[in-house]
Each structure stands twice: as C-alpha cells, then as structure tokens.
Design a protein around this motif. Sequence first.
Motif: not given
Lengths: 93, 1008
Positions: B664-667, B771-775, B780-784, B824-829
């Motif tokens: 998994v990678g994250i950008m 968030v990209a990659g097989p995992n 994401i699930e781990k965050l709840g 993941i689109n999220i409020d910038s705050r």
Amino acid sequence: MLIIDCPYCGERDETEFSYGGEAGIARPQHPESLTDAEWADYLFMRSNPRGPHRELWNHAQGCRRWFVAVRDTVTYRFSETAALQAGASGDAE
Amino acid sequence: MQNSRLPSGGRIDRKRPLNFRFNGHRLQGYAGDTLASALIANDVAVVGRGFKYHRPRGIIGSGAEEPNAIIQLGRGATAEPALRATQVELYEGLEASSVKGWPGVKFDLGAINDWAGAALAAGFYYKTFMRPAKLWKFYEHFIRRSAGLGTAPSLPDPDTYSHRNAHCDVMVVGAGPAGLAAAVTAARDGARVIIADEQSEFGGSLLASRESIDGLAAPDWVALQCRTLTNSKNVTLLPGSSVFGYYDYNFLGILQQCAIEPGAQNPGRIRQRLWRVRAKQVVLAQGAFERPLVFCNNDRPGIMLASAVSTYVNRYAVRPGRRAVVFTNNDSAYQASLDLHRAGVNVRCVVDSRPGGAGQIAESLREAAIPVHCGSIITNAYGRKRISAVEVARLDLSQRETLECDLLAMSGGWSPAVHLHSQAGGSIHWDDDRHCFVPAPSVQPNRSVGACNGTWTLATCLLEGHEAGLAAARNSGQRLPRDQFERTVSAAPKPANDAANEHATTPLWRVPGARDPERLPKQFVDYQNDTTVSDIRLAAREGYTSIEHLKRYTALGFGTDQGKLGNINGMAILAECLGKPVSAIGTTTFRPPYTPVSFGACAGESIGSLYDPVRKTAIHRWHEDQKAHFEPVGQWLRPSHYPVNGEDLQSAVQRECIATRNSVGIMDASTLGKIDVRGPDACKFLEWIYTHNVSKLPVGRCAYGIMLGEDGMIKDDGVMSRLGEQHFYVTTTTGGAAGVLAWMEKWLQTEWPQLRVHLTSMTEHYSTIAVAGPNSGRVIEKLGCDVDMSREAFPFMTFRSGNLAGVPVTLSRVSFSGELAFEINIDSRHALDTWLKLMEAGREFGITPYGTETMHVLRAEKGYVIVGQDTDGSVTPVDLRMNWLLSKDKDFLGKRSLARSDCKRSDRKQFVGLKAIDGKTVVAEGAQLVTGQPGRIPARIPIPIAGHVSSSYYSAVLQKPIALGLIRAGHTRVGETVLAIGSNGVEVPVEIVSPVFYDPKGERQNVQ
C-alpha cells in the motif's frame, strides 16, 4: 494600462480582466450539417477590424462575469461595456 | 587637481569634496556635481569609444540625451551598466569605467576599424556574414563580443527596490519654468499634484540661467516655487525621477532614484522606486534637446552642445575648454559664448551660418568684443583625443581658415521632447517655421507646454505652463470657488527680458563640403551607433527610403539614447537624398522607456519568495517534516519523492513503486482541481463539456471524462462523480483547474445563459488522499469506516459517503495506478489528522508515502496519459485511442472538428508504448523518434521527424525501462523498430509496443 468598466463592479484595472475574443460568434446549431469550410469559418475566422470592435471580456479577478465591450483597436479606448443579454455568444442584439 | 574648476559660482558645495575613480584614476569633485561635470573639472576629455569605429569620444551633452559618456557604475554585485555620466550624481567612493574600449579607452585596438571604415558601411554585417550559413556560429562569437554596452553583474543585487501606486488630479512632467508654473497654479487651485523631474534639483534650464523672473534671479525664483510646492499638502514632489512611460488611460511609469549610491549599506534602504501613477490630467513640460551640427569629424572630444556648455559653466562651475569657438544656426547658442566669456574662457569667435546673424543678443557680444562670422560654417575639426583646431569657411566654402581651439560649442537648433506625448498616442507634425516636430492635439487628457511644445521664449513658456496648470486643475474636478480662486491664483510669472527680438533659426542639416560626403572625413549623425551621413546616403541608394527601414539598416536611433540627438538630422538628410521635404519623411515610433529602467526596479519587491504566490496543501507540513523533495506544479508545491537514508531520486521512486504495487502507498492528491456542478440543467451542461454520455451515469457512480477544445484537441481530463440527479463533482488536472473552471463559465455565460447551473471551485475546501495498493482497503477499514468496503458492495468506479474515524468523507474507488485504490475526499480541516491516522493504521502493511514521480511511473506502466505531458494541444482523443469515450448520441464541444480532414489523416502522430531494444536504456523524454536503422538514417536534411518520446521511466516492478510517445501512424506500426535520438545525439533503437505495460487485463484493481 487600461481601465475597464465592469458592468457589475465598476471601473477596475486591466490586470483584473481576461480577454475573450470577438463577441457575437454564435456556435452553429447543427455542426454536423456544416461543410469543413463552414465549420472552419466559425472556428478560426475573426473580423479583426481597425476601429471599434465588439469583444468579450471576463472580470476574472473580480466577479468572474463575462460581458461585452466595444473597444477601439487603434486607440484602445472602450466606448461601451454591457452585461450579456440572453443570446448566443454575447451577441447583445 | 580640479584644473578646470572655476574659482567661484555654480550650484556645488565646495566644502564637501568627494573622491571618486574613473577608469582607475583617483579624482575629486564636489557634492552637487554629476560624474560628467566632475570629469570636466578634472580635464578628462576621452570618456569612451565609438561603437563601430572605436574613435575616442568626449562628453557632448548634460542630460538624458548624452550618447557618448556611457559608463559602467560600481563593480561586483552592485555594478550597473549603460548609465549616462551626465545623469549620475557624484558620491564619495564612486567607481566608474567606460563601457567601450579594449584594452582601454586611450588605446583601443578596435580603432583599426576607423581606418578600415569603408568596409564597415551600413548593412555591413548583413552583407558579409550571410554566407556560408554554417559559418554564422563562428562569426557570431566575435560579433556578439564587440556589441553591447557594459557588462551585466553576475551576482544577486543587494539593493532593495520598491513599487508604489498613486493617483492624482494633475501630473506634471518636468520641473523647468513651464512645469513649475503649471504645478504651482494647479496646486493653488486645490488639485492633488505630482511633479517629477529627472534631475536631482528642480528648475531645469533655469538653474543655469542668468535671467530674472518676477524680480528674482532665476534660481531664486525656482527656490521660491519649490518652497510653495513643498508647503502644499496636496503636492508630491519627485526630484531625481524620470517619467519613462506614458501608457493608456493616463497611466504613467516613473523611476525614482531614492539613494544615489548603490549597495545596501543600510538594510531596508530603498535604492529605486517605481511609481505607477494614474492621473486625471497630465501636463507635459519635458523641454527640448539641442541638435548637434553635422560636419567632418564632428565627434571629436571637445565638441559639445552649446546649452551643455552653459550648463557646465553656470551650474557646475567647470570650464569645458580654454579657447572656444561657437558654431550655430540660431540665436540660443550666443548665450554660451557670453557664459564662457564671463567665466574667463577665450571665445575666439561665433560662427553663424545665417548671413544675417542673431537678433538682440548680438549686441551683448559686441559689448563683450566677441567676433561673429555670419554666413560662415565649420567644415572640419582636427585633433584625435581632443580637438586642437577647427576649419572655418564661408558658406560657399571660400576663405577657409584654421582656428586653434580646444572647445567647440555647437547648436543646430532645438527638437522638442515629444516622446511622452507620442507614447500617449498623440501624433506629431513638422513645423516649417520652427523646423522641428511639434505635438499635434493630444489623444489622452494631456497638454504639452514650453519647449516640448516648440515654445522657445521664457515668457511664453511660463504663460503656457500657468494656463495649462489652471486648465488641468479645472478639468480634473471641482476646484476652489471663483472668488477664493481669484484671490489665490495669481497671474502668470513674467521674466524681466522676454527676448522678443530673436532671429529665426535657419536649417543646416548637414554642412556642405567640397566633395561628396563619402570622400570626406566621417560626419556623424548618430554618435552612439556611429551612423554617418554616408551610411544614410548608401541606405537611400539601396532603396531603404522609409524612415523605419533606414533605422533598421543603419541603426540610426537604435542606441540606448534612442536617437535623442541624431534622429532629426538623420531624417532631414534622408529627405535631402530623396529630394523631399522633411515633413514627407515622418518619424519612427516612440516607445517606452524614455530612458533605461533597471530590472531591479521592474521587479520591485516581487523577488525571491515573493516572486509568485506558493500554494501548499493542508498536509504540506507533514511532507516537510519527512524531508520530501518538492516540485512546483502550477503554483502548488507537491512532494516529488520522499528519500530515506540518503536515497537518490531513482532509488526512492523504485522503493515507493514496489511498496505500492506489493502492499500500500499513500499520496496527497489535494491539488487536483475540484468543481461542484449543480442545478436543474447540470447534466445537460456537462453533456456539452464532456465527450461521454453523462446522462447515462447513475447517481453514485464515477466516470473518467475528457473535454476537448472546439478544435477537437484534448483540453483536460478528470473523474466525474454523480452525487445526485442535478449534482455533479468533477476533478481536473492540477495545472488545469483555473482554466477549466473559466472555460466552463465562459460557455455557460456566453452561449447557454438559459441553462440553470452553478459552478463552484472546491479545490481548497476538500483535500484528497489517494490510498493505493492491494492493502489499501484494509488500511481504511482499520480507521473505523461505516462504508462497506467489500468488492461487491463498493465496486470499481463508484463512490460512497460515510464516516472515516468519525469524520465525514466521500470515498471514491478510482485508480490512477491500476491497483485497488481509493480516493478519500475530506474537509481540508481534517485532512492532516486523517493522514496521520492512515499512516498509523498502515504501519503494519508498510504504508509508503509517494510523490508525483512515483505516480507518473505507476500510471505510465498502465499506459494512462497525463494531459500536458503526453498531449500538447495538438492531440485528439482518437490519437490516444480513446474512441470509446466519444458519444455517438449527442453533440459535444469539439466533436465536429474530429471529422475535419486533418483529424482523419492516417499519418497523424498517435500514442504508443516504446520499448528499448537493449532492455536497459531509459531514453530521454523529448527525444525525437526517427524512422531508420542505427547509423543508417536517410541522408536528408532536415531529417524527417516521425514523433517524440513524451514519458520515459525505469519500471521497478517490470525491471526494465518503459516509455510512451507519439509517432506518425503509430497505431498501425506496433512491432516496428525506430530510433529515439535525444540531445546527446545517441541513437537508441526502440520497438513500438502497446502503451499498457503492466497488468493488461486490468485485474489488479479488483484484488481484495
């Protein structure tokens, strides 16, 4: 630097605006029925007059509205600016 | 030793001697001197060398018109090239050198050109170096070295420069008699006035004048006016300030010298300030330039304009020579002979070309016993580094006589400084009575007064100034009530002597000679560019008879002085060649700047970190903490890669790629443009903008979309999400965000104003984390997360709204890497906080942040294009094999153009993959693709270019180089080998292949 009278905001410096080319170039209703030459005429050909020129301007750094202006291509003086009327490509007629 | 300093007088401070260096020599002057006057005080006659013939040159003028005394000021970081010594105020420790002359001004090797002069006539470079074409590069080296004035500094400038914007009712340009009268009157009438003058002291010609005005000596009258202006709250005085440009709508640019000395002795001290002034009314009172006379060897040091001689004697108390001759065709130069005489200089005679001589002022010369030779001319000057004698003759060339002298003061009449009037759009016309160009009625609200209007007498200059000041004030708005006004504004100032009895100037554009000008010593017209009479005659013979052509062929008026002295003489000589009146020749265009403006002043405060705004994402601080490398994308700063343990770019990118493909990678993708589109006609509107069938997109689904220009070329791409029947959310490329919104707005407002649609930029409101990659799903699930992340419940190209770690988010299952991936689109705050939680949750999977470099490799492995890298505004979707995106059921912008014959050509450049045959060379991006075998490229010049490499990387997962490119008829050439040739000239054989290098079946985006 020009002063342009935005129909919505009033007089502002040229740096707040962007230019949109000749006004009144309506998009053809049925492009598919036009010959290549007719389509090219709409796409590429502009009048480029010496003297008053009806053109589109955008108050890009302000209200972001497009409007029609008449500008003299020799003196650069604006004789008129007006809000767009309902109609094609800023053609106020 | 200031041998030529007069014992008394002048506007200098003899108690403040200043030491300076010129060409290495230690010299001394006084506060109040210019570099030019201080050089004259020290008997420095040679200040530079001619441009082409390298002849020794001396100071000719006393202001902006100076063509010869062009110097380089200072050295190292504060060096300033191409300044006029006549406009440089002296300061302690000043260092200056001549810009021309190698090895030195006194002995210059290039002076050999003076003897080889016949070979260097007008058009010499054009004629000589044209052929053979391939030798031009060899010639160019030497020609460039001999061109130019001075050396640009190579170190950063330590000085501070500033900009200021100002508005005023009346802008007065020039603080001579007319300008001062205008400013005082306008100020008394209550107008907000700005008055600028290029000299450090206001007064202009009055500072060197012996006239009196309203009962005061001229300099005292100036002092009184300056006090009046200084005490007026509504007046801004700008001495040392050149109005260099007059633009549209009464907008003027002014360069103010705030500190005369370069170098940041005091941090924060401002060296120069650039004023941008918008004036309601402008009064132009810039004065006039005296014209030189054109005769043999008229460029020798010791030959000076008569008015400059008066200025040096009266204002600076220096003596430009010991034995002087004055040569004129008008009355004004007589004053120079009187000024010299009073200063104790032996004035041998005045040579006046007019048979009748001067008017009233001739009386004063008789009293001073100065001989006057009427109907006579100077035909030649002798002496190389300083004149030693001149030849005087009657107009018919009889009675030739040699007169010894070391100074020749000359005057060929006056040229009004019409530059700003002309820049403002006003035309000028030739006045046959005054023999000069004068302003025609102005186009913008401005008035020319005084000498720049062709008005010569002091009384009329003062009157014109007064009246123009009044009219400008009255026209700029409501002013004082009538009764109060009459008490306040007095009548125009009046000089004691209004010099009504002047004899008219008789034109003398070129002194006649016994032979053709070509067979006589050189007669210079433009000193800075070494344009001579014979150059102009040659140009005319060769057909360059338009003044604009003449200018470009002979370089007349092309110097940094823009021909302030030489242009009029040059036009008149051309007129003579053509047998036409001067009025038929016209003039070249006056363009800003009037005098050169430094780059420092143009840049002002906008340097370094203030050069351009920098946009940073909400997560930027974290990237900085990780010591990421950044690259600018538009105004955004994006992490390019995250090196660890001293990795280089290549190693970091390979590690990031492998981690993403394997786990998994994250950008941080927050810089993507985001536009909210909503309204009853949103769908209809987007159908026009995008090429695919928007109406068929169900709520909850995403689609890849492209938009075309009306010319059919790819404009931008992105992902469209349908949030509701009447509500869409579209993304754009990072660099295209503003342009796409403007494009959509333009169509909406100008073509389809009846459509009820609102467009809102959301780029900064939402942050995007990829968030990209097989995992990726597991992290994401781990965050709840209350979204069902299973493959069936959340298929590819859909989005779900929900809560992630208690924060509302929109999750999109889209992929720019070919892997299972979520945006993941999220409020910038909340973006930084969520990012940190994802890093924490991903630790067990080895979550790896990646930057734009890795993103580029991952997408290239899949053959996905980047608009602007793999496309360049000349690429259609068909060229990219994106036909599947082009709806047949509707019209869209650009659709008709795809049917144009040029878009249907079979040999268009088409998008392909490229594989290095050797399996290891990463070809250069931008390398040209050429059809042929190594070493056997068809010998045709130019070599036909078949295409180019648009993207090229080393793929870590495939363990080989991959490249993308555009090549003629590429879609039909798969399997063919062509050559990629980069700037190093090496031919790399590459095979044309499918652009999809990795996972061609697209199975990995569904890995669970």
